[in-house]
Design a protein around this motif. Sequence first.
Motif, PDB file in Angstrom:
ATOM      1  N   GLY A 133      45.681  71.881  10.387  1.00  0.00           N
ATOM      2  CA  GLY A 133      45.255  71.029  11.487  1.00  0.00           C
ATOM      3  C   GLY A 133      45.912  69.659  11.387  1.00  0.00           C
TER       4      GLY A 133
ATOM      5  N   TRP B  29      45.391  65.748  12.592  1.00  0.00           N
ATOM      6  CA  TRP B  29      44.510  64.750  13.202  1.00  0.00           C
ATOM      7  C   TRP B  29      45.320  63.479  13.454  1.00  0.00           C
TER       8      TRP B  29
ATOM      9  N   GLU C 216      35.920  71.112  17.100  1.00  0.00           N
ATOM     10  CA  GLU C 216      36.942  70.193  17.600  1.00  0.00           C
ATOM     11  C   GLU C 216      38.220  70.935  18.006  1.00  0.00           C
ATOM     12  N   LEU C 217      38.523  72.041  17.283  1.00  0.00           N
ATOM     13  CA  LEU C 217      39.711  72.810  17.643  1.00  0.00           C
ATOM     14  C   LEU C 217      39.516  73.486  19.004  1.00  0.00           C
TER      15      LEU C 217
ATOM     16  N   ARG D  84      34.601  74.978   9.557  1.00  0.00           N
ATOM     17  CA  ARG D  84      33.865  73.855  10.133  1.00  0.00           C
ATOM     18  C   ARG D  84      34.681  73.057  11.159  1.00  0.00           C
ATOM     19  N   HIS D  85      35.984  73.379  11.338  1.00  0.00           N
ATOM     20  CA  HIS D  85      36.773  72.694  12.356  1.00  0.00           C
ATOM     21  C   HIS D  85      36.686  73.383  13.709  1.00  0.00           C
TER      22      HIS D  85
ATOM     23  N   PHE E 121      41.332  65.437  16.438  1.00  0.00           N
ATOM     24  CA  PHE E 121      42.091  66.671  16.288  1.00  0.00           C
ATOM     25  C   PHE E 121      43.184  66.700  17.346  1.00  0.00           C
TER      26      PHE E 121
ATOM     27  N   VAL F 137      43.119  74.325   7.888  1.00  0.00           N
ATOM     28  CA  VAL F 137      41.933  74.475   8.728  1.00  0.00           C
ATOM     29  C   VAL F 137      40.858  75.300   8.023  1.00  0.00           C
TER      30      VAL F 137
ATOM     31  N   LYS G 276      45.491  68.868   7.326  1.00  0.00           N
ATOM     32  CA  LYS G 276      44.534  69.528   6.438  1.00  0.00           C
ATOM     33  C   LYS G 276      44.518  71.016   6.785  1.00  0.00           C
TER      34      LYS G 276
ATOM     35  N   ASP H  20      32.063  66.000   3.139  1.00  0.00           N
ATOM     36  CA  ASP H  20      32.867  66.959   3.917  1.00  0.00           C
ATOM     37  C   ASP H  20      32.018  68.158   4.339  1.00  0.00           C
TER      38      ASP H  20
END
Lengths: 185, 185, 185, 185, 185, 185
Positions: C70, C72, C22-23, C18-19, C77, C15, C13, D123
Amino acid sequence: MFVHRIGTDIVMKKVELRHAEELFRLMDRSRSRLRQWLPFLDITKSIEDTRNFLKYSMDQNAANNGCQVGIWYKGEFAGIIGQHTINWSNRSTSIGYWLGDGFEGKGIMTKACYAMLEYSFLDLELERVEIRVATGNLKSKVIPERLAFVQEGCIRHAEWLYDHYVDHFVYGLLRDEFLHMTKKS
Amino acid sequence: MFVHRIGTDIVMKKVELRHAEELFRLMDRSRSRLRQWLPFLDITKSIEDTRNFLKYSMDQNAANNGCQVGIWYKGEFAGIIGQHTINWSNRSTSIGYWLGDGFEGKGIMTKACYAMLEYSFLDLELERVEIRVATGNLKSKVIPERLAFVQEGCIRHAEWLYDHYVDHFVYGLLRDEFLHMTKKS
Amino acid sequence: MFVHRIGTDIVMKKVELRHAEELFRLMDRSRSRLRQWLPFLDITKSIEDTRNFLKYSMDQNAANNGCQVGIWYKGEFAGIIGQHTINWSNRSTSIGYWLGDGFEGKGIMTKACYAMLEYSFLDLELERVEIRVATGNLKSKVIPERLAFVQEGCIRHAEWLYDHYVDHFVYGLLRDEFLHMTKKS
Amino acid sequence: MFVHRIGTDIVMKKVELRHAEELFRLMDRSRSRLRQWLPFLDITKSIEDTRNFLKYSMDQNAANNGCQVGIWYKGEFAGIIGQHTINWSNRSTSIGYWLGDGFEGKGIMTKACYAMLEYSFLDLELERVEIRVATGNLKSKVIPERLAFVQEGCIRHAEWLYDHYVDHFVYGLLRDEFLHMTKKS
Amino acid sequence: MFVHRIGTDIVMKKVELRHAEELFRLMDRSRSRLRQWLPFLDITKSIEDTRNFLKYSMDQNAANNGCQVGIWYKGEFAGIIGQHTINWSNRSTSIGYWLGDGFEGKGIMTKACYAMLEYSFLDLELERVEIRVATGNLKSKVIPERLAFVQEGCIRHAEWLYDHYVDHFVYGLLRDEFLHMTKKS
Amino acid sequence: MFVHRIGTDIVMKKVELRHAEELFRLMDRSRSRLRQWLPFLDITKSIEDTRNFLKYSMDQNAANNGCQVGIWYKGEFAGIIGQHTINWSNRSTSIGYWLGDGFEGKGIMTKACYAMLEYSFLDLELERVEIRVATGNLKSKVIPERLAFVQEGCIRHAEWLYDHYVDHFVYGLLRDEFLHMTKKS
């Protein structure tokens, strides 16, 4: 590279980011003398401030709006001479300058200023160069007077200097006057 | 002023807006030869396009991201040599160049390119200078070969040239190699 | 939503902001291994740095200049694969990638890189995809070699890595080579 | 790649610059019907206008401020559904949509709008999605009514439509209402 | 609303975009007289140029850098008086002004200029207001002379006017001088 | 200067940077009461935050996108009334307002709001003015009700207020309704 040499001792070069360290060091050790007439010494506290000045100068030059030129004397950074801005509609500029401690009294600035006039009148083909000096700044007044500028007026309360207003003499030199001067010499 | 002289005939100077006319005239009359390898000739249709290139170059220089240098030969605008960009993290740049009609075959570009190496390695203290040449561009390949660049590879389909892709030879020169070269000479 | 699935385990997806959490967490716990070849780990000190990277990535995508994707694995992630930039004149891009601790040796990146080639050659219709790998980075070299890239050269002193320069192998894959590969499989 | 599929016929994808041609063609041939309620048809005169809309949409997405999503039906570009903006403080957005000629009456938009609700509530974790419809636009009102939006008011003279003001019904759907709806289905 | 009234006939208001039409009409019909000393008449060819001036003026005001004020006489747009810029370090500004055809000889500008001095010295608490007038512009010189400005010098070749350079008288008024003047009256 | 007076006690003026101190002081001492409905109190921690609000307001005004107006009562800063934005396509705006401690219950805001309607409908020639009030904010609801606004709906979960969502009543007033009201009075 891309320098202007005057005799064997003086080199002039448009300032770039990589001059930050030698410029800041010179300002820092000349601080107490220079700040009498140049209030920007007090806001130049760290090399970061000098970097910002240099970035600003490079942008000014890229905008075709004048340039700041470093002066090296016998390989050492000695001072700055620069155009404050260029008015292209009226083809005029004004010039400011300073030398660090230990570089005064050697005739450096008169020569550097003459070079700046060559650059302004011959390379850029301007019509008028102006120098403004606080009425009490006797050492600085010597430069336009030596270079045959005409004193055109006295602007009252032109500048706030720490705790009071000072008046400015306005000196002007026109293109024809400069060309005439260069012919004679 | 603020120039680099090589012998009595060659003068190099960072380009400014006021060079628009002589630069455009040179490109315009060298158009048919130069466009073979330089597709930007076709999008340089008027002096306004040249002015935009010069503005871009002045901004590039102000951003400390390389410079475009004009080459004058016996007082006439002869060509351009420039850095495409500077990668300061890795201290590397790549160089491009061209000469207008009537200025080839005089050794001008080899000298100008050597000056650009001095500027890159000595003034800017870079580690690596790269030159990329389309594999079929025999005249252009001569420059890095004469200046002892190492051919490091061949990038396939690196560039779309009008109606087909061309491959690029990559030439590289390292700081130590340049310093060694200057010592010998 | 707006994802690319590979089998049942892998989701890719573009990036978004909102990531960030986890990143950053993945980078933070994989730091000591990844920093050997990726110097940007050391300037990614807090989640704020990751947010800046994500903002930059979203701007890059909006400027039609490539995207960061990204990866997953089973809902976690696992890593990033991205285009450094897109040269639309020559229709080429180059790709970089990394996997966090615990996600290596599962064939994830070969599949993700193949998907990135599909995106580059089929969706974006590019002509050339390049991968550059430091000559000593044996694990990273495996990817272009498995995917039939051609090694086109070795760029000397291409990158400053903490305390020394490293050379880069350049691998290239052309559109026709990719289409031929997909037909066979 | 990076798409959302609904059944076998519908594909949704965030719009990018390369969709300009199919988007403009669809708008152009649906012009006379769509312009009744969508005044932006009249300022979309050439593909350049569509490109500007797409650039704006990509910037909007990069600014984390909502996205415009293309809807493809059996491989053909069918319409657009998009978020006008995202208010992150209050976690709310509003949605607009249209289908080109020949794609109406197939239930496409109800499904696309449901997907947009999934994207907004699941999401992006928003709290509220709003749809505004001119009171006379009977076909458009069907969508929020089918999806169980609550009609919350009627904003008088909300929009200038060519030669008169029209009132807007405001429909709202809250996160809990959506979650409850998805559980039941 | 948000105006300054002088007696029953004169209203002053910071200019906004919606004044474009009346401002352009006035300039257009006063063109032949005004252009003698104001070269910007010739580059104000259409209402679009006036809109750009107004946008610039609103930005200038938002940047806390001075304002352009419209003068209405008996309900009709009569002219403009404005600050060219504000130097906050030295707390000084300079002022320019013009009246359209049919509004001269009524004492409007002396009153408007006095109001501008009130705004500059009392609202903004500046230290110095400057007016520059071309030496031959006899009608314009009357204003600073009536308002007790001091003539401080004559800047030679200060402005390029179509085909020759003109000199500028510099007039200055200091805060204390203004306060003294208002006390007496 | 450039103010709007209501009777002898109320003065309204578009806010400028120099109002920072009196505005911040008022907000600071009214903080505990105002924050109940205005969450921006909590992010206005220092005079620097107020300066940023004022800069934003001046830019908003320069962009022709509405203005923020200070209200002075008997010479003291009493509160703010402002347009959130202006939708020029549909000629509508919405209005927000607050009074500091000690200035309530004197009828100030009803008069100030009426002046804002004059400015919106007569000076700017808008078609619609909207006021939104949280359903529980009884004191604020009084203003649109007194000024004959029509309650047009209730937007559910319109705003996140510290720890819960609140609904907003939407009040609207149209140009004709206002003109009719002014005729009668």
